[in-house]
Design an enzyme around this catalytic site. Structure first.
Site, PDB file in Angstrom:
ATOM      1  N   SER A  34       0.840  -1.201   0.000  1.00  0.00           N
ATOM      2  CA  SER A  34       0.000   0.000   0.000  1.00  0.00           C
ATOM      3  C   SER A  34       0.872   1.247   0.000  1.00  0.00           C
ATOM      4  O   SER A  34       1.637   1.480   0.943  1.00  0.00           O
ATOM      5  CB  SER A  34      -0.905  -0.004   1.232  1.00  0.00           C
ATOM      6  OG  SER A  34      -1.464   1.282   1.392  1.00  0.00           O
ATOM      7  N   HIS A  69      -1.319  -1.248  -4.196  1.00  0.00           N
ATOM      8  CA  HIS A  69      -2.591  -0.913  -3.540  1.00  0.00           C
ATOM      9  C   HIS A  69      -2.655   0.599  -3.335  1.00  0.00           C
ATOM     10  O   HIS A  69      -1.747   1.209  -2.772  1.00  0.00           O
ATOM     11  CB  HIS A  69      -2.666  -1.660  -2.205  1.00  0.00           C
ATOM     12  CG  HIS A  69      -3.977  -1.534  -1.501  1.00  0.00           C
ATOM     13  ND1 HIS A  69      -5.075  -2.276  -1.829  1.00  0.00           N
ATOM     14  CD2 HIS A  69      -4.353  -0.753  -0.458  1.00  0.00           C
ATOM     15  CE1 HIS A  69      -6.083  -1.972  -1.024  1.00  0.00           C
ATOM     16  NE2 HIS A  69      -5.669  -1.036  -0.183  1.00  0.00           N
ATOM     17  N   ASP A 123      -4.936   3.648  -1.836  1.00  0.00           N
ATOM     18  CA  ASP A 123      -6.002   3.958  -0.875  1.00  0.00           C
ATOM     19  C   ASP A 123      -6.539   5.369  -1.053  1.00  0.00           C
ATOM     20  O   ASP A 123      -5.833   6.341  -0.763  1.00  0.00           O
ATOM     21  CB  ASP A 123      -5.450   3.859   0.548  1.00  0.00           C
ATOM     22  CG  ASP A 123      -5.226   2.422   0.969  1.00  0.00           C
ATOM     23  OD1 ASP A 123      -6.169   1.625   0.904  1.00  0.00           O
ATOM     24  OD2 ASP A 123      -4.082   2.098   1.365  1.00  0.00           O
ATOM     25  N   MET A 149      -9.105   8.167   0.218  1.00  0.00           N
ATOM     26  CA  MET A 149      -9.916   8.509   1.401  1.00  0.00           C
ATOM     27  C   MET A 149     -10.501   9.904   1.241  1.00  0.00           C
ATOM     28  O   MET A 149      -9.796  10.817   0.807  1.00  0.00           O
ATOM     29  CB  MET A 149      -9.045   8.483   2.649  1.00  0.00           C
ATOM     30  CG  MET A 149      -8.344   7.163   2.880  1.00  0.00           C
ATOM     31  SD  MET A 149      -7.307   7.265   4.345  1.00  0.00           S
ATOM     32  CE  MET A 149      -6.555   5.642   4.311  1.00  0.00           C
ATOM     33  N   HIS A 170      -8.571   1.117  -3.856  1.00  0.00           N
ATOM     34  CA  HIS A 170      -9.465   0.909  -2.714  1.00  0.00           C
ATOM     35  C   HIS A 170     -10.139   2.243  -2.414  1.00  0.00           C
ATOM     36  O   HIS A 170      -9.517   3.156  -1.868  1.00  0.00           O
ATOM     37  CB  HIS A 170      -8.613   0.410  -1.525  1.00  0.00           C
ATOM     38  CG  HIS A 170      -9.375   0.212  -0.256  1.00  0.00           C
ATOM     39  ND1 HIS A 170      -8.737  -0.009   0.950  1.00  0.00           N
ATOM     40  CD2 HIS A 170     -10.709   0.184   0.014  1.00  0.00           C
ATOM     41  CE1 HIS A 170      -9.652  -0.151   1.902  1.00  0.00           C
ATOM     42  NE2 HIS A 170     -10.849  -0.034   1.359  1.00  0.00           N
ATOM     43  N   MET A 224     -12.255   4.438  -0.339  1.00  0.00           N
ATOM     44  CA  MET A 224     -12.891   4.668   0.970  1.00  0.00           C
ATOM     45  C   MET A 224     -13.605   6.006   0.883  1.00  0.00           C
ATOM     46  O   MET A 224     -13.248   6.985   1.560  1.00  0.00           O
ATOM     47  CB  MET A 224     -11.827   4.667   2.069  1.00  0.00           C
ATOM     48  CG  MET A 224     -11.325   3.267   2.394  1.00  0.00           C
ATOM     49  SD  MET A 224      -9.764   3.283   3.283  1.00  0.00           S
ATOM     50  CE  MET A 224      -8.640   3.335   1.912  1.00  0.00           C
ATOM     51  N   MET A 280     -11.534  -5.801   5.728  1.00  0.00           N
ATOM     52  CA  MET A 280     -10.714  -4.872   6.525  1.00  0.00           C
ATOM     53  C   MET A 280     -10.369  -5.533   7.857  1.00  0.00           C
ATOM     54  O   MET A 280     -11.264  -5.975   8.579  1.00  0.00           O
ATOM     55  CB  MET A 280     -11.471  -3.567   6.805  1.00  0.00           C
ATOM     56  CG  MET A 280     -11.652  -2.623   5.633  1.00  0.00           C
ATOM     57  SD  MET A 280     -10.169  -2.204   4.692  1.00  0.00           S
ATOM     58  CE  MET A 280      -9.093  -1.502   5.931  1.00  0.00           C
ATOM     59  N   GLY A 291      -8.858   4.053   7.318  1.00  0.00           N
ATOM     60  CA  GLY A 291      -8.555   5.468   7.522  1.00  0.00           C
ATOM     61  C   GLY A 291      -7.085   5.752   7.768  1.00  0.00           C
ATOM     62  O   GLY A 291      -6.610   6.822   7.413  1.00  0.00           O
ATOM     63  N   GLY A 302      -2.871   3.985   8.200  1.00  0.00           N
ATOM     64  CA  GLY A 302      -1.920   2.889   8.203  1.00  0.00           C
ATOM     65  C   GLY A 302      -1.418   2.668   9.629  1.00  0.00           C
ATOM     66  O   GLY A 302      -1.654   3.507  10.512  1.00  0.00           O
ATOM     67  N   GLY A 303      -0.752   1.573   9.845  1.00  0.00           N
ATOM     68  CA  GLY A 303      -0.064   1.330  11.113  1.00  0.00           C
ATOM     69  C   GLY A 303      -0.941   0.994  12.297  1.00  0.00           C
ATOM     70  O   GLY A 303      -0.501   1.121  13.447  1.00  0.00           O
ATOM     71  N   ASP A 322      -6.746  -6.340   4.422  1.00  0.00           N
ATOM     72  CA  ASP A 322      -6.098  -5.030   4.477  1.00  0.00           C
ATOM     73  C   ASP A 322      -6.039  -4.513   5.914  1.00  0.00           C
ATOM     74  O   ASP A 322      -7.085  -4.295   6.544  1.00  0.00           O
ATOM     75  CB  ASP A 322      -6.918  -4.073   3.592  1.00  0.00           C
ATOM     76  CG  ASP A 322      -6.268  -2.727   3.365  1.00  0.00           C
ATOM     77  OD1 ASP A 322      -5.168  -2.495   3.889  1.00  0.00           O
ATOM     78  OD2 ASP A 322      -6.880  -1.902   2.653  1.00  0.00           O
ATOM     79  N   GLY A 323      -4.811  -4.292   6.403  1.00  0.00           N
ATOM     80  CA  GLY A 323      -4.619  -3.661   7.714  1.00  0.00           C
ATOM     81  C   GLY A 323      -3.866  -4.544   8.696  1.00  0.00           C
ATOM     82  O   GLY A 323      -4.281  -5.670   8.952  1.00  0.00           O
ATOM     83  N   GLY A 324      -2.750  -4.027   9.191  1.00  0.00           N
ATOM     84  CA  GLY A 324      -2.005  -4.746  10.230  1.00  0.00           C
ATOM     85  C   GLY A 324      -1.340  -6.032   9.756  1.00  0.00           C
ATOM     86  O   GLY A 324      -1.082  -6.927  10.557  1.00  0.00           O
ATOM     87  N   GLY A 356       1.142  -2.005   4.265  1.00  0.00           N
ATOM     88  CA  GLY A 356       1.685  -0.670   4.080  1.00  0.00           C
ATOM     89  C   GLY A 356       2.864  -0.407   4.983  1.00  0.00           C
ATOM     90  O   GLY A 356       4.025  -0.545   4.594  1.00  0.00           O
ATOM     91  N   SER A 357       2.582  -0.051   6.249  1.00  0.00           N
ATOM     92  CA  SER A 357       3.658   0.381   7.147  1.00  0.00           C
ATOM     93  C   SER A 357       4.690  -0.710   7.390  1.00  0.00           C
ATOM     94  O   SER A 357       5.887  -0.427   7.491  1.00  0.00           O
ATOM     95  CB  SER A 357       3.066   0.864   8.480  1.00  0.00           C
ATOM     96  OG  SER A 357       2.249  -0.132   9.045  1.00  0.00           O
TER      97      SER A 357
END
Ligand code: DX5
Ligand code: ZN
Length: 216
Positions: free
Chosen positions: A8, A33, A35, A37, A66, A68, A137, A142, A144-145, A175-177, A197-198
């Site tokens: 991401s 990816h 994002d 927003m 993606h 959002m 999700m 909203g 990253g990290g 997506d996420g973590g 991402g992060s």
């Protein structure tokens, strides 16, 4: 099960974005990816069409958009024209999701449906056969990290069972973590595409990190 990694760019270095796109181009990643927003559906604002157009000029991997954003319909064609290879919209933002999904597919690109952490897999009952992919999700969208939500694993298992039971080819994206620990469990639970991402961009060697995520 086929495995894919989608870094991401939300966590990329925007002052040197070309370098990070090159890193992805030269890595084993399958997608980029992206994002988007709007500050309404999610509390943050990221980036939109002009930056995607520039990334498209240099990207050698398909761009996984993606959205959002509230009311995504008017933005489907612009994002397709800016270079999206697939567009994912949120279940929570579409009043006429069948139409939106069909409209995306009619543009000749893949259509994804995203579920927030609180939205159950059962809401896909009717629409699942229409979707090319479902994005689950594993954090509240909203930022990253954020910390991975543990109940995601059982959600993936539930969705995997449903897809296999119906003989569908729908891809499951998460997506996420995502990190080495969560990636292994997510692939084991039946996920196909992991967004990260992060974890990738904060690592010492992002390309190597992508490769390790793919083979956890
Ligand atoms: C969050 C975005 C994610 C984000 C993931 O709303 O949809 O794609 O970049 O970031 P990490 O991998 O840092 O959780
Ligand atoms: Zn995302």
């Amino acid at each position: 099960m086929t495995r894919y990694i989608a870094p991401s760019v939300l966590s990329a270095n925007f002052l040197d974005l070309g370098k990070d796109i090159d890193m992805i181009n030269n890595s084993v990643a399958h997608f980029i990816h992206y994002d988007v927003m709007d500050g309404v559906f999610v509390p943050n604002i990221s980036f939109g069409l002009p930056i995607l157009e520039q990334i498209t000029q240099v990207a050698k991997k398909p761009i996984d958009v993606h959205l959002m954003i509230e009311n995504p319909d008017p933005y489907i064609i612009p994002f397709k024209e800016a270079g999206a290879a697939n567009i994912t919209v949120h279940m929570e933002t579409c009043r006429h999701l069948n139409s939106t999904v069909n409209f995306i597919k009619n543009q000749g690109i893949m259509a994804g449906i995203c579920l927030n952490p609180h939205t159950p897999v059962s809401t896909l009952e009717e629409i699942l056969p229409l979707a090319d992919m479902v994005l689950i999700m594993s954090v509240n969208p909203g930022y990253g990290g954020q910390t991975f939500i543990e109940s995601t694993y059982s959600k993936i298992e539930k969705l995997r069972n449903e897809i296999d039971k119906r003989g569908l080819k729908t891809l499951i994206e998460v997506d996420g973590g995502v990190n080495y620990k969560t990636a292994k469990k997510l692939f084991d639970a039946g996920a196909n595409i992991l967004v990260s991402g992060s974890f990738i961009f904060n690592s010492d060697n992002p390309a190597k990190c992508i490769e390790k995520l793919l083979h956890v």
